[in-house]
Every structure is written in structure tokens, then in C-alpha cells.
Design a protein around this motif. Structure first.
Motif, short mmCIF file in Angstrom:
data_model
loop_
_atom_site.label_atom_id
_atom_site.label_comp_id
_atom_site.label_asym_id
_atom_site.label_seq_id
_atom_site.Cartn_x
_atom_site.Cartn_y
_atom_site.Cartn_z
N ILE A 120 39.84 46.75 36.48
CA ILE A 120 38.55 46.65 37.15
C ILE A 120 38.68 46.86 38.65
CG2 ILE A 120 36.60 45.12 37.64
CD1 ILE A 120 37.30 43.69 34.96
N THR A 121 39.64 46.18 39.26
CA THR A 121 39.76 46.22 40.73
C THR A 121 40.45 47.47 41.24
OG1 THR A 121 41.90 45.06 40.71
CG2 THR A 121 39.91 43.71 40.77
N LEU A 137 35.97 39.21 43.39
CA LEU A 137 37.20 39.57 42.69
C LEU A 137 38.20 40.28 43.59
CD1 LEU A 137 38.65 39.60 39.95
CD2 LEU A 137 37.50 41.75 39.43
N ASP A 138 37.73 41.17 44.44
CA ASP A 138 38.65 41.97 45.26
C ASP A 138 39.26 41.18 46.40
OD1 ASP A 138 36.34 41.70 46.72
OD2 ASP A 138 36.21 43.81 47.31
N LYS A 139 38.85 39.92 46.59
CA LYS A 139 39.41 39.09 47.67
C LYS A 139 40.56 38.22 47.20
CE LYS A 139 36.26 40.31 50.76
NZ LYS A 139 36.63 41.09 51.98
N LEU A 140 40.79 38.17 45.90
CA LEU A 140 41.78 37.24 45.34
C LEU A 140 43.14 37.89 45.17
CD1 LEU A 140 39.60 35.60 42.53
CD2 LEU A 140 39.88 34.85 44.91
N GLU A 141 44.16 37.04 45.21
CA GLU A 141 45.52 37.46 44.86
C GLU A 141 46.00 36.61 43.68
OE1 GLU A 141 47.29 39.00 49.16
OE2 GLU A 141 47.79 36.99 48.43
N PHE A 142 46.81 37.22 42.83
CA PHE A 142 47.28 36.54 41.62
C PHE A 142 48.80 36.45 41.70
CE2 PHE A 142 43.37 38.78 40.84
CZ PHE A 142 42.60 37.90 40.11
N ILE A 143 49.30 35.24 41.90
CA ILE A 143 50.74 35.02 42.02
C ILE A 143 51.28 34.53 40.69
CG2 ILE A 143 52.56 33.74 43.20
CD1 ILE A 143 50.81 33.60 45.65
N ASN A 152 32.60 42.88 37.10
CA ASN A 152 32.94 43.99 38.00
C ASN A 152 33.21 43.52 39.42
OD1 ASN A 152 32.85 46.11 36.15
ND2 ASN A 152 30.63 46.34 36.37
N ASN A 153 32.57 42.42 39.82
CA ASN A 153 32.65 41.98 41.21
C ASN A 153 33.17 40.57 41.40
OD1 ASN A 153 31.33 44.45 42.30
ND2 ASN A 153 29.52 43.66 41.25
N SER A 154 33.22 39.77 40.34
CA SER A 154 33.49 38.35 40.52
C SER A 154 34.55 37.82 39.56
CB SER A 154 32.21 37.54 40.32
OG SER A 154 31.18 37.98 41.18
N PHE A 155 35.20 36.75 40.02
CA PHE A 155 36.10 35.96 39.19
C PHE A 155 35.48 34.57 39.06
CE2 PHE A 155 39.43 32.86 38.55
CZ PHE A 155 40.25 33.44 37.59
N CYS A 156 35.26 34.11 37.82
CA CYS A 156 34.55 32.86 37.60
C CYS A 156 35.35 31.93 36.70
CB CYS A 156 33.18 33.11 36.96
SG CYS A 156 32.19 34.40 37.74
N LEU A 157 35.19 30.63 36.94
CA LEU A 157 35.68 29.60 36.03
C LEU A 157 34.48 28.77 35.63
CD1 LEU A 157 39.09 28.27 37.40
CD2 LEU A 157 38.68 29.80 35.47
N ILE A 158 34.26 28.65 34.32
CA ILE A 158 33.09 27.97 33.78
C ILE A 158 33.55 26.76 32.98
CG2 ILE A 158 31.10 28.20 32.25
CD1 ILE A 158 31.07 31.18 32.93
N LYS A 216 47.46 43.38 44.22
CA LYS A 216 46.96 42.00 44.23
C LYS A 216 47.76 41.10 43.29
CE LYS A 216 43.45 42.45 47.08
NZ LYS A 216 43.34 41.66 48.34
N ILE A 217 48.59 41.69 42.42
CA ILE A 217 49.49 40.89 41.59
C ILE A 217 50.81 40.74 42.32
CG2 ILE A 217 50.74 40.76 39.41
CD1 ILE A 217 48.50 42.23 38.08
#
Length: 299
Positions: free
Chosen positions: A241-242, A193-199, A172-178, A247-248
Motif C-alpha cells: 500500500i505505502t 500510514l506513511d508516517k509510521l515505521e515498523f521495527i 490506503n491512508n491510515s493505520f488503526c487499532l480497534i 519503513k520496515i
């Protein structure tokens, strides 16, 4: 009156009835009059009986039976009302899960139809929130939030573009890479999550560039370059979610820059028979080969 005379009168009356019926048939598409009104009424009754036995039963394939000229207006109204009835019945039978599937598909259409060449390929497939295999280690042990979407992805190093297997997780709040090492999980990246942009590129490829906010680039060294196998699904569920479709961002040229230590790097797009990501030996840029859309149905 003799029997012969009565028989002649009866035949004469029968001839008049038949003539009237034939004239009614000939003028059935004209204004109603004394000659055709009986024929028209009979045609209406017969059509309604046939219609009652051949109403469409499939909401998605509503083949409406033909009608006589005199019933065209009534047929148009009945077809409209019956379609509304079937739609209402269909909606009432939808489970919450099935309704969510439609809402996600509608969102994907708004985001990508006519903008991203991958979109038509996503149409036949229901979106899935967990793309990990049953043999993968549970990632819940490393998260402090409930996962909303997860999928294996490939991350490319900013220098040299070496491939790294990662698990992308959206909460709900984060984007993670594991990083999934043997019997061990390690959190490699985690951002609001809400701070990111997806190009993304409009072309037919699985590329996405995660733009990291300037205030976070120092700690993380720059933007993230990913290859996401179910790109339309991943971005649609992320926007769900966002609630921030802005953001896209679609690349407007065949070259974009990304942040890395030192001067910005460059990603160049081209077209070929199959998708490929590799380092261009001439200039050191990341070259992304997108599949050709020739022959594809861009619904």
C-alpha cells in the motif's frame, strides 16, 4: 548368373550394409562421415519422434528427455524455446487475482528473505487480506476508508505489558487499532500510514514495534508494541500500500528502546523453545523469547 551366385552377392551386400551400420554406431559421436551419416540421421529422426510424445506438460516440473550426442545442440535450443513457450502460456492463463498473489510473494521475498527468520514459514501460504472470523462484528461501521488489511493482534501496554486484544486495520491512508468489545467497536489508535515505521527483530517471532512520529507522541503517549500472528503477510501488504519498504527496519541488536511517558522503555530479545512475551521481573523490561531456528529450512 546362377541362383547360388545371386544369393552370394545379396548376402555379401547385406554384410557390407551391416558392417557399415555397426561402424556408424561405433563412430556415432564423432564427425559425420560416409559410415555414420545414415545412423546419425536415423537417430535424429527417432529422437524427434520420441521427444514429440514426451514433452513436459507441467510448467514447474520440466523434465527434459535425454538425447543422442548428435542432437545435443538442437536439444538445448528446443528445451529453451519450449520453456519460454510454456511460461508464456502459463502467464496468459493467470487471472488478475492469481497474478496479484505472485506479485505479493515476490515483494515478500525482496523484503524478508535472508533477513527475517519467519519468512520460510510464510512461503506455502497465500496472503489473506481479512483475518477476522465470520462471527466478528463488521469493522466497516467504524471506518471512513476502505480497509485493505485487517487481523486480530495483541497490543502490550507500555507499562506492565498487559495484553490487550485489538484488531489491526490498514487502509490506503491510515493505520488503526480497534478495541472489539461485546457488540461494540471503539477506535483506540489511528495514524497516517506513511508516517509510521515498523521495527522488527530478525529472529523467529511475531513482534513489531510501531514507531509513532514525535509530533504525535504527546497525544498518544508513545510507540505501540504488537504481536502480529501473520507478521510477514501483514507487513508485506502494508508495504504494498505505502510503496515504502524503507519503513520496515530490522533491529541490529538484541535490545531496542521504545517511547513511553517518562524515560524510554526497553525490549530485550532472547531465544527459547517457544515464543513468549513477558515482563522481566529483574529490570522491568519486556522480554521477548523467539523460537530457535535450529532444524528449520531457511529457504
Amino acid at each position: 548368373m546362377s541362383y547360388t551366385e545371386k544369393e552370394a552377392e545379396r548376402r555379401k551386400a547385406a554384410v557390407l550394409v551391416i558392417r557399415k551400420f555397426i561402424k556408424g554406431f561405433i563412430t556415432r559421436n564423432g564427425p559425420i562421415n560416409d559410415c555414420n551419416k545414415d545412423f546419425v540421421e536415423m537417430a535424429k529422426r527417432n529422437w524427434l519422434m520420441r521427444l514429440s510424445k514426451s514433452l513436459p506438460s507441467n510448467f514447474l516440473k520440466r523434465t527434459w528427455p535425454p538425447c543422442p550426442y548428435s542432437c545435443k545442440e538442437a536439444s538445448a535450443h528446443l528445451e529453451k524455446y519450449y520453456a519460454s513457450h510454456m511460461s508464456r502460456v502459463y502467464r496468459k492463463k493467470l487471472t488478475p487475482e492469481r497474478k496479484l498473489v505472485f506479485e505479493q510473494k515476490i515483494l515478500a521475498e525482496k523484503l524478508f528473505k535472508g533477513k527475517k527468520a519467519n519468512y520460510p514459514e510464510s512461503l506455502p501460504h497465500t496472503f489473506v487480506t481479512n483475518r477476522l472470523s465470520a462471527t466478528d462484528i463488521s469493522i466497516d461501521t467504524i471506518l471512513d476508508e476502505k480497509q485493505r488489511y485487517c487481523s486480530p493482534v495483541i497490543k502490550y501496554d507500555r507499562r506492565g505489558f498487559k495484553e490487550r486484544d485489538r484488531i489491526m486495520v490498514v487502509t490506503n491512508n491510515s493505520f488503526c487499532l480497534i478495541d472489539l468489545k461485546p457488540k461494540q467497536l471503539k477506535m483506540k489508535h489511528k495514524f497516517p500510514l506513511d508516517k509510521l515505521e515498523f521495527i522488527i527483530s530478525p529472529a523467529l517471532n511475531s513482534f513489531v514495534l510501531i514507531k509513532i512520529p514525535d509530533e504525535m507522541k504527546k497525544a498518544d503517549k508513545g510507540d505501540l508494541i504488537l504481536k502480529v500472528p501473520h507478521l510477514i503477510e501483514a507487513l508485506t501488504l502494508t508495504v504494498e500500500i505505502t510503496e515504502k519498504p524503507e519503513k520496515i527496519i530490522f533491529a541490529k541488536t538484541n535490545m531496542i528502546e521504545y517511547a513511553k511517558p517518562g524515560k524510554p522503555g526497553q525490549i530485550v530479545f532472547s531465544v527459547g523453545p517457544q515464543e513468549n512475551f513477558f515482563r522481566d521481573k529483574k529490570n522491568g523490561n519486556l522480554l521477548i523469547i523467539s523460537r530457535s531456528t535450529v532444524g528449520l529450512n531457511n529457504t
